[in-house]
Design a protein around this motif. Structure first.
Motif, PDB file in Angstrom:
ATOM      1  N   UNK A 259       0.813  -1.222   0.000  1.00  0.00           N
ATOM      2  CA  UNK A 259       0.000   0.000   0.000  1.00  0.00           C
ATOM      3  C   UNK A 259       0.846   1.270   0.000  1.00  0.00           C
ATOM      4  N   UNK A 260       1.920   1.298   0.796  1.00  0.00           N
ATOM      5  CA  UNK A 260       2.742   2.510   0.887  1.00  0.00           C
ATOM      6  C   UNK A 260       3.409   2.852  -0.441  1.00  0.00           C
ATOM      7  N   UNK A 261       3.730   1.824  -1.232  1.00  0.00           N
ATOM      8  CA  UNK A 261       4.316   2.087  -2.548  1.00  0.00           C
ATOM      9  C   UNK A 261       3.242   2.541  -3.537  1.00  0.00           C
ATOM     10  N   UNK A 262       2.098   1.932  -3.451  1.00  0.00           N
ATOM     11  CA  UNK A 262       1.015   2.284  -4.378  1.00  0.00           C
ATOM     12  C   UNK A 262       0.535   3.713  -4.148  1.00  0.00           C
ATOM     13  N   UNK A 263       0.406   4.121  -2.869  1.00  0.00           N
ATOM     14  CA  UNK A 263      -0.080   5.481  -2.607  1.00  0.00           C
ATOM     15  C   UNK A 263       1.029   6.530  -2.636  1.00  0.00           C
ATOM     16  N   UNK A 264       2.270   6.090  -2.900  1.00  0.00           N
ATOM     17  CA  UNK A 264       3.364   7.036  -3.120  1.00  0.00           C
ATOM     18  C   UNK A 264       4.058   7.556  -1.882  1.00  0.00           C
TER      19      UNK A 264
END
Length: 317
Positions: A194-199
């Motif tokens: 999630x942290x990578x997807x939301x930047x």
């Protein structure tokens, strides 16, 4: 259309067969790879790196197999009380690898050391495993390398040169595939977090209490990673770069250089923020095999004698 496809396929196969990776740039990449483990052994005491009891096992069923591999492990050839001697011998072997001499012998020794290290060390990182994999894949290339040193230019007349080039080129492309898949796996794996997807992943990694920024670097980078636009750009820029490095597997060589530079700068940034120096060296070697000029010779003057002769004036009677 079909004839065009056949012509393109023939050109690709001919280019593959004519690829020569027994070059001094191949020697440079191989030396960089060996220097990663070399520096680890030089700058870390054995008590930090290794388990005195040898490789640990998870359950009693694995004990026999693990003890067998302990007996083959370079770092456990002698009792642990002799680990300093083993360390010195390992350093000398790696220096011999970097020197480029005795290629057909040192390729086995290098792979043995790299594989032994990842099975004997207390803490290893991804770079150690990558170095072990590549060192194994380098063995067939080194075995068909008839040069006296990997810093030399391949002689023009060698027996079975076409067959040897084909073997070397095949395993060179296997190494390229291995490195490309590492970047592909890294990029795809991030897409399910999630942290990578939301930047926002870069923000959290840079502020990690163990692997994050130093106080001095924090003063410089805090304004950047605190900005929502720049932190998203850095986070997704990392994923995009890793995907692009994967796609170089099918790119023409003339497009490789920018990706090589970008990859090196990317891993330098990892050193500055996370301090993973040996990982950088391994990945620099990996990038050299993926998008570096391994396929060509570049003039390199390594002989002190040749340098001295160049500088000293010629005196005639």
């Amino acid at each position: 259309m079909f004839k065009l496809f056949l012509r393109k396929s023939d050109n690709t196969i001919a280019d593959f067969i004519n690829t020569n990776v027994n070059t001094n740039m191949f020697g440079l990449a191989r030396s960089i790879l060996a220097s990663s483990l070399l520096l680890t052994l030089i700058f870390n005491e054995p008590d930090i790196l290794f388990r005195p009891a040898g490789v640990l096992f998870n359950n009693a069923l694995d004990q026999a197999n693990i003890l067998f591999f302990n007996n083959l492990n370079f770092f456990f050839l002698l009792p642990y009380s002799n680990i300093q001697l083993i360390r010195v011998i390992a350093i000398l072997i790696l220096l011999l690898v970097i020197s480029g001499r005795y290629i057909k012998i040192t390729c086995f020794l290098h792979a043995w050391l790299a594989v032994s290290f990842i099975n004997a060390a207390v803490l290893i990182e991804g770079g150690d495993q990558i170095a072990a994999n590549i060192s194994i894949l380098l063995i067939p290339i080194c075995l068909v390398d008839d040069r006296k040193s990997h810093w030399d230019v391949m002689p023009a007349h060698i027996r079975f040169i076409r067959e040897k080039k084909l073997i070397a080129a095949f395993f060179y492309w296997i190494i390229r595939l291995q490195v490309a898949l590492i970047y592909f796996h890294a990029a795809v794996g991030k897409m399910f977090i999630e942290d990578w997807v939301n930047g926002t992943a870069i923000y959290y990694w840079f502020n990690d209490p163990t692997f994050g920024m130093t106080p001095a670097l924090r003063l410089l980078l805090d304004p950047i990673i605190a900005n929502p636009y720049s932190v998203v750009l850095l986070t997704w820029g990392t994923i995009i770069l890793e995907i692009l490095l994967f796609t170089t597997l099918v790119m023409d060589r003339k497009y490789w250089k920018p990706f090589f530079v970008a990859g090196i700068l990317f891993h330098i940034s990892i050193i500055l923020v996370h301090g993973l120096f040996s990982f950088f060296i391994t990945m620099a070697a990996a990038l050299f095999f993926l998008v570096g000029p391994v396929y060509k010779d570049v003039p390199i003057k390594l002989s002190l004698l040749s340098i001295r002769r160049k500088r000293d004036p010629v005196v005639t009677a």
